[in-house]
Design a protein around this motif. Structure first.
Motif, PDB file in Angstrom:
ATOM      1  N   ALA A  95       0.856  -1.196   0.000  1.00 45.81           N
ATOM      2  CA  ALA A  95       0.000   0.000   0.000  1.00 45.81           C
ATOM      3  C   ALA A  95       0.888   1.241   0.000  1.00 45.81           C
ATOM      4  CB  ALA A  95      -0.923   0.015   1.216  1.00 45.81           C
ATOM      5  N   THR A  96       0.417   2.284  -0.665  1.00 46.71           N
ATOM      6  CA  THR A  96       1.115   3.565  -0.643  1.00 46.71           C
ATOM      7  C   THR A  96       0.139   4.652  -0.215  1.00 46.71           C
ATOM      8  OG1 THR A  96       0.655   3.944  -2.992  1.00 46.71           O
ATOM      9  CG2 THR A  96       2.750   2.890  -2.435  1.00 46.71           C
ATOM     10  N   TYR A  97       0.675   5.718   0.349  1.00 48.02           N
ATOM     11  CA  TYR A  97      -0.151   6.789   0.897  1.00 48.02           C
ATOM     12  C   TYR A  97       0.467   8.140   0.550  1.00 48.02           C
ATOM     13  CZ  TYR A  97      -1.697   2.902   3.835  1.00 48.02           C
ATOM     14  OH  TYR A  97      -2.166   1.686   4.284  1.00 48.02           O
ATOM     15  N   ASP A  98      -0.406   9.101   0.277  1.00 51.67           N
ATOM     16  CA  ASP A  98       0.052  10.478   0.130  1.00 51.67           C
ATOM     17  C   ASP A  98      -0.030  11.121   1.503  1.00 51.67           C
ATOM     18  OD1 ASP A  98       0.690  13.032  -0.509  1.00 51.67           O
ATOM     19  OD2 ASP A  98      -1.035  13.399  -1.828  1.00 51.67           O
ATOM     20  N   MET A  99       1.109  11.174   2.187  1.00 50.38           N
ATOM     21  CA  MET A  99       1.137  11.692   3.552  1.00 50.38           C
ATOM     22  C   MET A  99       1.693  13.103   3.614  1.00 50.38           C
ATOM     23  SD  MET A  99       2.410   8.214   5.538  1.00 50.38           S
ATOM     24  CE  MET A  99       2.187   8.916   7.187  1.00 50.38           C
ATOM     25  N   GLY A 100       1.905  13.731   2.437  1.00 51.10           N
ATOM     26  CA  GLY A 100       2.483  15.062   2.447  1.00 51.10           C
ATOM     27  C   GLY A 100       3.866  15.031   3.062  1.00 51.10           C
ATOM     28  N   ASP A 101       4.242  16.095   3.704  1.00 47.80           N
ATOM     29  CA  ASP A 101       5.495  16.132   4.457  1.00 47.80           C
ATOM     30  C   ASP A 101       5.191  15.795   5.907  1.00 47.80           C
ATOM     31  OD1 ASP A 101       7.093  16.816   2.310  1.00 47.80           O
ATOM     32  OD2 ASP A 101       6.740  18.965   2.571  1.00 47.80           O
ATOM     33  N   VAL A 102       5.596  14.608   6.340  1.00 48.72           N
ATOM     34  CA  VAL A 102       5.334  14.187   7.716  1.00 48.72           C
ATOM     35  C   VAL A 102       6.090  15.106   8.668  1.00 48.72           C
ATOM     36  CG1 VAL A 102       5.610  12.317   9.385  1.00 48.72           C
ATOM     37  CG2 VAL A 102       4.956  11.798   7.035  1.00 48.72           C
ATOM     38  N   SER A 103       5.383  15.609   9.659  1.00 45.87           N
ATOM     39  CA  SER A 103       5.986  16.521  10.627  1.00 45.87           C
ATOM     40  C   SER A 103       6.773  15.749  11.673  1.00 45.87           C
ATOM     41  CB  SER A 103       4.895  17.358  11.309  1.00 45.87           C
ATOM     42  OG  SER A 103       5.384  17.977  12.477  1.00 45.87           O
ATOM     43  N   LEU A 104       8.049  16.108  11.837  1.00 48.90           N
ATOM     44  CA  LEU A 104       8.862  15.471  12.870  1.00 48.90           C
ATOM     45  C   LEU A 104       8.267  15.727  14.248  1.00 48.90           C
ATOM     46  CD1 LEU A 104      11.410  13.926  13.720  1.00 48.90           C
ATOM     47  CD2 LEU A 104      12.652  16.097  13.664  1.00 48.90           C
ATOM     48  N   ALA A 105       7.756  16.934  14.475  1.00 45.58           N
ATOM     49  CA  ALA A 105       7.164  17.261  15.773  1.00 45.58           C
ATOM     50  C   ALA A 105       5.936  16.406  16.049  1.00 45.58           C
ATOM     51  CB  ALA A 105       6.810  18.749  15.820  1.00 45.58           C
ATOM     52  N   ASP A 106       5.088  16.197  15.018  1.00 49.43           N
ATOM     53  CA  ASP A 106       3.896  15.357  15.203  1.00 49.43           C
ATOM     54  C   ASP A 106       4.290  13.914  15.510  1.00 49.43           C
ATOM     55  OD1 ASP A 106       2.293  17.536  14.724  1.00 49.43           O
ATOM     56  OD2 ASP A 106       1.840  16.976  12.635  1.00 49.43           O
ATOM     57  N   ALA A 107       5.284  13.420  14.781  1.00 44.77           N
ATOM     58  CA  ALA A 107       5.736  12.050  15.008  1.00 44.77           C
ATOM     59  C   ALA A 107       6.323  11.897  16.398  1.00 44.77           C
ATOM     60  CB  ALA A 107       6.760  11.657  13.945  1.00 44.77           C
ATOM     61  N   GLN A 108       7.120  12.850  16.836  1.00 46.56           N
ATOM     62  CA  GLN A 108       7.715  12.779  18.168  1.00 46.56           C
ATOM     63  C   GLN A 108       6.653  12.825  19.257  1.00 46.56           C
ATOM     64  OE1 GLN A 108      10.394  16.124  17.652  1.00 46.56           O
ATOM     65  NE2 GLN A 108      12.187  14.783  17.529  1.00 46.56           N
ATOM     66  N   ALA A 109       5.608  13.614  19.043  1.00 47.86           N
ATOM     67  CA  ALA A 109       4.537  13.689  20.026  1.00 47.86           C
ATOM     68  C   ALA A 109       3.816  12.347  20.157  1.00 47.86           C
ATOM     69  CB  ALA A 109       3.549  14.785  19.637  1.00 47.86           C
ATOM     70  N   LEU A 110       3.581  11.674  19.038  1.00 47.82           N
ATOM     71  CA  LEU A 110       2.938  10.360  19.080  1.00 47.82           C
ATOM     72  C   LEU A 110       3.844   9.325  19.745  1.00 47.82           C
ATOM     73  CD1 LEU A 110       1.233  10.196  15.574  1.00 47.82           C
ATOM     74  CD2 LEU A 110       0.101  10.375  17.805  1.00 47.82           C
ATOM     75  N   VAL A 111       5.135   9.394  19.458  1.00 45.46           N
ATOM     76  CA  VAL A 111       6.086   8.480  20.081  1.00 45.46           C
ATOM     77  C   VAL A 111       6.055   8.641  21.593  1.00 45.46           C
ATOM     78  CG1 VAL A 111       8.557   8.070  20.439  1.00 45.46           C
ATOM     79  CG2 VAL A 111       7.628   8.157  18.121  1.00 45.46           C
ATOM     80  N   ALA A 112       6.085   9.887  22.061  1.00 45.13           N
ATOM     81  CA  ALA A 112       6.087  10.145  23.496  1.00 45.13           C
ATOM     82  C   ALA A 112       4.809   9.638  24.162  1.00 45.13           C
ATOM     83  CB  ALA A 112       6.255  11.642  23.751  1.00 45.13           C
ATOM     84  N   LYS A 113       3.687   9.739  23.456  1.00 41.54           N
ATOM     85  CA  LYS A 113       2.403   9.365  24.045  1.00 41.54           C
ATOM     86  C   LYS A 113       2.107   7.875  23.959  1.00 41.54           C
ATOM     87  CE  LYS A 113      -2.521  10.576  23.940  1.00 41.54           C
ATOM     88  NZ  LYS A 113      -3.559  11.449  23.314  1.00 41.54           N
ATOM     89  N   HIS A 114       2.482   7.247  22.850  1.00 40.27           N
ATOM     90  CA  HIS A 114       2.027   5.875  22.597  1.00 40.27           C
ATOM     91  C   HIS A 114       3.143   4.821  22.537  1.00 40.27           C
ATOM     92  CE1 HIS A 114      -2.077   7.212  21.710  1.00 40.27           C
ATOM     93  NE2 HIS A 114      -1.552   8.170  20.958  1.00 40.27           N
ATOM     94  N   PHE A 115       4.385   5.252  22.367  1.00 48.45           N
ATOM     95  CA  PHE A 115       5.450   4.274  22.123  1.00 48.45           C
ATOM     96  C   PHE A 115       6.624   4.427  23.081  1.00 48.45           C
ATOM     97  CE2 PHE A 115       3.338   5.011  18.009  1.00 48.45           C
ATOM     98  CZ  PHE A 115       2.908   3.722  17.735  1.00 48.45           C
ATOM     99  N   THR A 116       6.342   4.861  24.284  1.00 49.94           N
ATOM    100  CA  THR A 116       7.367   4.979  25.306  1.00 49.94           C
ATOM    101  C   THR A 116       6.863   4.335  26.588  1.00 49.94           C
ATOM    102  OG1 THR A 116       8.126   7.073  24.350  1.00 49.94           O
ATOM    103  CG2 THR A 116       8.872   6.579  26.564  1.00 49.94           C
TER     104      THR A 116
END
Length: 289
Positions: A95-116
């Protein structure tokens, strides 16, 4: 029936596993190099992954489980915008997705909340764990997908760093054994509204065994058996107590959580003890001589 030749070479080696070969291939290479059958590794790396693979030779193989239980550190690249059937770059894009430019800040926020901290993961179908006696990757090769119960793991650290490529972040992860880094990548991609896969995975540490001391299978140094327990609490004992330990005697608790590596006055590792019902119980008695 001929009796097996007892091992004569003992120790551990810190291998920097190259890409394209399995962990078992490394073991086979070292069996030839040291002319020793009793060789094993502590913690599988996928063929495409590189980095630290701790391999034990001779009587050091009895200590591998203490290596396997230590925390691991990895570096890898998370590629956002595409999913594969193996969750990494070795697989077929599904599968492929048009995700635009993924925000590093958004990704880091999700990591801190869900993957730590303490999390649960669904093991990928390409993993080596068994369901009803069959390894998942063997079922996956047959096109069979089965339900997998979630497994707990702990993420001590999960950092994301930018790279020169758009929608590709470098991930640095420290975690408990049994954590699937490819699953972290895939799950993070879904949470960002698309998909992702992992590439260029490199294990940089297994406990206190680091990539800085690792070398290729042909060049790695054979270290003393005692190095296998470098992460354990050390207890120095007398010759009299060493004689008791050699017979597998249960001892009073040493304090702390254990396990404890017991050394005789000559500096030789003679046993590893674990906590058991308020006492110290032998887990491994190391043959001497």
């Amino acid at each position: 029936m001929a009796r097996k030749k007892p091992p004569t070479t003992h120790g551990i080696v810190i291998v920097d596993k190259p890409t394209g070969i399995t962990s078992h291939d490394v073991v086979a290479m070292l069996r030839l190099r040291f002319n020793e059958r009793q060789v094993g590794h502590g913690g599988t790396l996928d063929p495409s992954a590189t980095g630290v693979l701790v391999v034990a030779v001779g009587k050091a193989t009895k200590l591998l489980r203490f290596v396997e239980k230590t925390r691991k550190a990895y570096l890898g690249e998370i590629v956002f915008g595409s999913e594969t059937d193996t969750l990494d770059a070795d697989g077929v894009v599904t599968a492929t997705y048009d995700m635009g430019d993924v925000s590093l800040a958004d990704a880091q926020a999700l990591v801190a909340k869900h993957f730590t901290g303490e999390i649960v993961q669904i093991p990928p179908m390409v993993s080596a764990i068994k369901i009803d006696g069959k390894r998942l990757h063997e079922l996956a090769r047959q096109g069979i997908e089965v339900e997998r119960p979630p497994r707990p793991c702990t993420i001590y650290s999960f950092q994301l760093l930018p790279t020169d490529e758009p929608n590709v972040f470098l991930a640095a992860v420290e975690c408990t054994p049994g954590t699937y880094i490819r699953t972290l990548a895939a799950d993070l991609g879904k949470m960002l509204g698309g998909g992702a896969h992992l590439r260029n995975l490199r294990r940089t540490a297994v406990g206190r065994f680091t990539i800085g001391e690792a070398a290729a299978p042909d060049d790695c140094e054979l270290l003393p058996v005692e190095e296998a327990v470098r992460t354990l609490d050390r207890v120095d004992i007398t010759d009299d107590l060493a004689a008791v330990v050699a017979n597998g005697r249960v001892l009073p608790h040493f304090g702390g959580e254990g396990p404890w590596a017991l050394f005789d006055p000559a500096g030789s590792l003679i046993a590893v003890y674990e906590s058991y019902r308020g006492e110290a119980k032998p887990a491994v008695v190391v043959p001497q001589g």
